[in-house]
Design a protein around this motif. Structure first.
Motif, PDB file in Angstrom:
ATOM      1  N   PRO A  93      -4.958  -8.271  -3.906  1.00 46.54           N
ATOM      2  CA  PRO A  93      -6.155  -7.430  -4.044  1.00 46.54           C
ATOM      3  C   PRO A  93      -6.749  -7.122  -2.668  1.00 46.54           C
ATOM      4  CG  PRO A  93      -6.200  -9.184  -5.657  1.00 46.54           C
ATOM      5  CD  PRO A  93      -5.051  -9.483  -4.727  1.00 46.54           C
ATOM      6  N   PRO A  99      -7.109  -3.673  -6.858  1.00 42.49           N
ATOM      7  CA  PRO A  99      -5.904  -4.484  -7.004  1.00 42.49           C
ATOM      8  C   PRO A  99      -4.823  -4.101  -5.989  1.00 42.49           C
ATOM      9  CG  PRO A  99      -5.869  -2.728  -8.611  1.00 42.49           C
ATOM     10  CD  PRO A  99      -7.192  -2.632  -7.896  1.00 42.49           C
ATOM     11  N   THR A 136      -8.571   3.519  -8.652  1.00 44.05           N
ATOM     12  CA  THR A 136      -7.336   3.158  -7.957  1.00 44.05           C
ATOM     13  C   THR A 136      -6.292   4.233  -8.216  1.00 44.05           C
ATOM     14  OG1 THR A 136      -7.831   0.814  -8.256  1.00 44.05           O
ATOM     15  CG2 THR A 136      -5.551   1.383  -7.737  1.00 44.05           C
TER      16      THR A 136
END
Length: 142
Positions: A93, A99, A136
């Motif tokens: 991470p 992540p 993300t």
């Protein structure tokens, strides 16, 4: 060479240099005794700040896109969308941002950044933190 924030044009010059990793230019805006707090990371002094970014920029690029900017005689406050793009596979991470991601993947998130200025209008204290959930994006598989 030292630089200071006297106007929005000065801030824009700093941001262009920061986004392009032009270390001599963007670090000229920091006071020698600057302190920077980015979530769990705290750096004391210009050399520690330079080392932090030099190490980080080997694995990830960072682009600050300001949305709101307030400049006073003593401080600068920014809300900005920051995009972090992995230059290599990030297998752990990334701080408290997101992540693991593959090279080319990364994160987009909204930050608030507060810069306290010294008498020379250089950054004396920098506080930055994420204020919205991170999005993300990935390129390939890890």
């Amino acid at each position: 060479m030292t630089s200071g924030i006297h106007s929005r044009a000065d801030l824009d010059r700093y941001l262009v240099a920061f986004n392009n990793n032009d270390t001599p230019v963007y670090t000229s805006f920091y006071a020698p005794d600057a302190e920077m707090a980015l979530g769990p990371v705290v750096c004391y002094g210009l050399d520690a700040i330079k080392d932090f970014f030099a190490t980080g920029r080997m694995v990830i690029s960072e682009h600050i896109a300001p949305e709101t900017v307030i400049i006073s005689d003593h401080a600068v406050a920014i809300t900005a969308t920051i995009t972090f793009t992995a230059k290599v596979d990030i297998k752990e991470p990334f701080f408290d941002i997101g992540p693991a991601v593959a090279k080319g993947g990364g994160y987009t998130t909204l930050f608030t950044i507060f810069y306290e200025l010294n008498e020379d209008k250089q950054f004396k204290k920098i506080y930055a933190g994420r204020v919205k959930p991170t999005k993300t994006f990935r390129a390939g598989k890890l």
